[in-house]
Design a protein around this motif. Structure first.
Motif, PDB file in Angstrom:
ATOM      1  N   GLU A  99       5.022  16.948  13.260  1.00 40.52           N
ATOM      2  CA  GLU A  99       5.019  16.432  14.632  1.00 40.52           C
ATOM      3  C   GLU A  99       3.778  15.594  14.925  1.00 40.52           C
ATOM      4  O   GLU A  99       3.666  15.030  16.007  1.00 40.52           O
ATOM      5  N   ASP A 100       2.829  15.544  13.967  1.00 39.28           N
ATOM      6  CA  ASP A 100       1.607  14.785  14.200  1.00 39.28           C
ATOM      7  C   ASP A 100       1.701  13.369  13.650  1.00 39.28           C
ATOM      8  O   ASP A 100       0.708  12.660  13.600  1.00 39.28           O
ATOM      9  N   VAL A 101       2.901  12.960  13.204  1.00 37.56           N
ATOM     10  CA  VAL A 101       3.083  11.609  12.706  1.00 37.56           C
ATOM     11  C   VAL A 101       4.088  10.893  13.586  1.00 37.56           C
ATOM     12  O   VAL A 101       4.817  11.512  14.364  1.00 37.56           O
TER      13      VAL A 101
ATOM     14  N   ILE B  59       5.396   8.498   8.288  1.00 38.15           N
ATOM     15  CA  ILE B  59       4.686   7.277   8.666  1.00 38.15           C
ATOM     16  C   ILE B  59       3.817   7.597   9.878  1.00 38.15           C
ATOM     17  O   ILE B  59       4.342   8.048  10.909  1.00 38.15           O
ATOM     18  N   GLU B  60       2.541   7.389   9.763  1.00 38.80           N
ATOM     19  CA  GLU B  60       1.631   7.627  10.871  1.00 38.80           C
ATOM     20  C   GLU B  60       1.515   6.367  11.731  1.00 38.80           C
ATOM     21  O   GLU B  60       1.858   5.268  11.308  1.00 38.80           O
TER      22      GLU B  60
ATOM     23  N   MET C 200       0.789  -1.062  15.576  1.00 42.88           N
ATOM     24  CA  MET C 200       2.210  -0.835  15.280  1.00 42.88           C
ATOM     25  C   MET C 200       2.371  -0.370  13.838  1.00 42.88           C
ATOM     26  O   MET C 200       1.748  -0.909  12.916  1.00 42.88           O
ATOM     27  N   ALA C 201       3.189   0.660  13.639  1.00 44.32           N
ATOM     28  CA  ALA C 201       3.498   1.109  12.287  1.00 44.32           C
ATOM     29  C   ALA C 201       4.601   0.229  11.717  1.00 44.32           C
ATOM     30  O   ALA C 201       5.461  -0.277  12.444  1.00 44.32           O
ATOM     31  N   ILE C 202       4.577   0.057  10.393  1.00 42.67           N
ATOM     32  CA  ILE C 202       5.572  -0.790   9.724  1.00 42.67           C
ATOM     33  C   ILE C 202       6.155  -0.039   8.536  1.00 42.67           C
ATOM     34  O   ILE C 202       5.412   0.514   7.717  1.00 42.67           O
TER      35      ILE C 202
END
Length: 637
Positions: free
Chosen positions: A310-312, A339-340, A514-516
């Protein structure tokens, strides 16, 4: 080895019934409301009809709608509304008789044929094929002749003749349900075949039964109307919808209005049955996809944990995707990664490895014949693998966005660039007028398009491939996503434009945190952008590690082979070291290591059973039992 239960899927609304799903759909609610009102009006016709349906008012022959006659009168002065309501009683009763006859014959036979199989199945299906070859209209005419134009007898006969098609559909659904583990468990508990079929197989088939019954009801209404139109049913002056159409047709040149009340009612009723069938089909499909089969799988838990973190930002756990049908085919098998926020993760593998299917599963955009069979997808701490399409639409384009490898395919050639981008902006921000135009220009400028105002006025065919990719990225950024899924974003572009697109993605990620998730087979792109790499082969994750570890010391033979086959790693003048063979198709997946037939380190033990996932240092994992030989050192297990 540890036994890890699959996460329980959470449907769009846990425990929501199929009826509630249908009623919450606007189309379903309208269709059900219309049919309920129609049935109530016809049932209560003796109480609410303004006139006797046989009463003639010769002073008002072929009168139009008025305060006295709401729908007008026919050529004998009979009230059309009264005849419509009374005629609906026999019409709807005939539909009910046919549908009940169909269900009584088809459902039990189809269920037991699919569940039991064997001789019963073969005999039942051969009989069904013979029934389907019988000319229905000839049988109906014979029944009407024998039973003195009894519409009840004709409708029951029609239902029996129509049962063959439903029987085959129910049998197919029962065949799939028979393979479920909970059916086997019920049998092991000592339940009788009848109990197993009624309690466990029938609920799985109810969706297709309702769909087929609603469509058959529409067909039945048309057949019954045709028979009464030809005066093969109750003789005049008995009110029937088909008889009303026949009366109207005889005086159509003098009074066309007479055809409107029965014609519109018949058309709307048939349409309502059809819409109801479509809505039930969609609701049942979503329910089945949102509630994957509860089963336990035996495997080695990945180093990242058996349950979603739940931390990502995005956590994918034990994700499996399979086709629908009597014999589901696994396409993705136990995929897991994290993915963080602000991280770039590369999803790498040859064509056919399952990269794009994994990305589509995360987006809730699987092909119609595919479903999530097990596993969990958690976004920002909340499971999304069981969401319906309405809930997914609240995520897609807003918090999660995706760009495809073919930017031109994402741009409708019939509209200008500005119109396409504006369409997305309206959906996510509800802007209009000057504010909308300003946001469109802002997005085009954000992706470094020169002269954004001019480009906004062009059509897709008037811009280059690199420009089209920038437009696609602008559309993806309209909702300010936290996660961008880029599926081969530079495949169709030349080297110079590729570098520009990668620089653009890097700057946008830095500016928007932004994560990719980058789906690619290009190691140069991975080295340029990614901090972590997930390597897939034949529907499985075979290695997960940081980009630095992947390039310096690959921990799976497939990863090493991919790196060695990359043109960037081939010395000048030497041949590229291509990997022999091809990725096996899903129906050809071997029992053991799926890369064994192409691996130079393979041993007999590699093909003897499922290969466990080994936890290495940190968050690194590898699905290989020859890691020691590959790395040149002993790795503790």
């Amino acid at each position: 080895m540890t036994t890890v239960p699959e996460p329980a899927a959470t449907p769009p609304a846990a425990g929501t019934s199929l009826v509630r799903s249908v009623l919450t759909s606007p189309r379903g609610a309208i269709a059900v409301a219309f049919l309920v009102l129609l049935v109530l009006a016809c049932v209560l016709a003796p109480l609410i009809a303004p006139y006797d349906p046989l009463a003639q008012h010769l002073s008002a022959v072929r009168a139009g709608p008025s305060g006295d006659y709401w729908l007008g009168t026919d050529s004998l002065g009979r009230d059309l509304l009264s005849r419509l309501l009374h005629g609906g009683r026999s019409s709807l009763l005939g539909v009910l008789e046919a549908v009940v006859a169909q269900l009584v014959v088809a459902v039990p036979c189809g269920l037991f044929a699919g569940y039991r199989g064997g001789a019963f199945d073969r005999i039942t299906m051969r009989v069904a094929e013979v029934v389907m070859s019988v000319p229905v209209i000839i049988i109906l005419l014979a029944v009407l002749s024998i039973f003195d134009r009894s519409m009840t007898s004709a409708m029951i006969a029609f239902g029996v003749l129509g049962s063959a098609g439903l029987m085959r559909v129910v049998r197919g659904a029962a065949l799939a349900a028979r393979e479920e583990l909970y059916v086997t468990a019920a049998e092991l508990m000592g339940l009788s075949r009848l109990q197993v079929v009624v309690r466990h197989v029938l609920p799985r088939c109810r969706g297709v039964i309702v769909v087929q019954a609603s469509l058959f009801a529409a067909v039945t209404l048309g057949v019954q109307t045709g028979l009464t139109f030809l005066s093969l049913g109750p003789p005049p002056p008995a009110p029937t919808w088909g008889g009303m159409v026949a009366d109207a047709a005889s005086v159509f040149n003098q009074d066309a209005w007479m055809l409107v009340p029965p014609g519109v009612t018949i058309a709307l009723t048939v349409l309502a049955f059809g819409v109801l069938g479509d809505v039930v089909r969609d609701a049942n499909a979503e329910k089945q996809a949102a509630a994957p089969r509860a089963r336990r799988r035996r495997h080695t838990a990945p180093a990242t944990g058996a349950t979603p973190r739940e931390d990502v930002l995005l956590s994918v756990r034990d994700l499996s995707v399979a086709t629908d049908g009597e014999h589901p085919l696994a396409l993705i098998d136990g995929v897991g990664f994290d993915i963080e926020a602000g991280e770039t993760v590369g999803l790498v593998g040859e064509s056919g490895s399952g990269k794009t299917m994994t990305a589509r599963a995360v987006m809730g955009l699987l092909p119609r014949n595919c479903r999530i069979a097990s596993g969990a997808v958690v976004f920002d701490g909340k499971p999304i693998h069981g969401l319906d399409q309405r809930a997914f639409r609240e995520l897609r384009g807003r918090r999660i966005a995706m760009i495809s490898q073919e930017p031109m395919a994402a741009l409708d050639p019939s509209f200008r660039i500005g119109s396409l981008v504006a369409e997305v902006v309206r959906a996510v921000d509800d802007l209009k007028g000057a504010a909308l135009r300003a946001r469109v220009v802002e997005l085009l400028r954000m992706v470094e398009i020169p002269d954004p105002e001019g480009v906004a006025r062009r059509f897709p065919h008037q811009i280059s491939g690199g420009m089209a990719q920038r437009v696609a990225i602008a559309m993806a950024l309209a909702g300010r996503p936290e996660l961008l899924i880029a599926d081969e974003p530079t495949t169709a572009l030349d080297v110079t434009v590729q570098a520009e697109i990668l620089d653009l993605l890097r700057s946008l990620q830095r500016e928007n945190h932004m994560a990719i998730l980058l789906v690619t087979h290009n190691w140069g792109v991975v080295a340029d952008l990614c901090t972590k790499v997930v390597v897939m082969y034949a529907g499985q994750v075979v290695e997960t590690a940081s980009a630095a570890d992947i390039f310096s010391r690959p921990a799976h033979p497939y990863t090493r082979a991919l790196l060695q086959s990359s043109p960037e790693n081939t010395p000048l003048g030497e041949r590229i070291r291509a990997i022999p063979g091809t990725v096996p198709s899903p129906h050809e997946w071997p029992t053991g290591c799926r890369f064994a037939s192409r691996c130079d380190l393979a041993r007999p033990e590699c093909t003897e059973g499922a290969i466990p996932v080994e936890a290495l240092s940190g968050d690194r994992i590898s699905r290989c039992i020859r890691i020691d030989a590959l790395l040149g050192e002993e790795v503790s297990r």
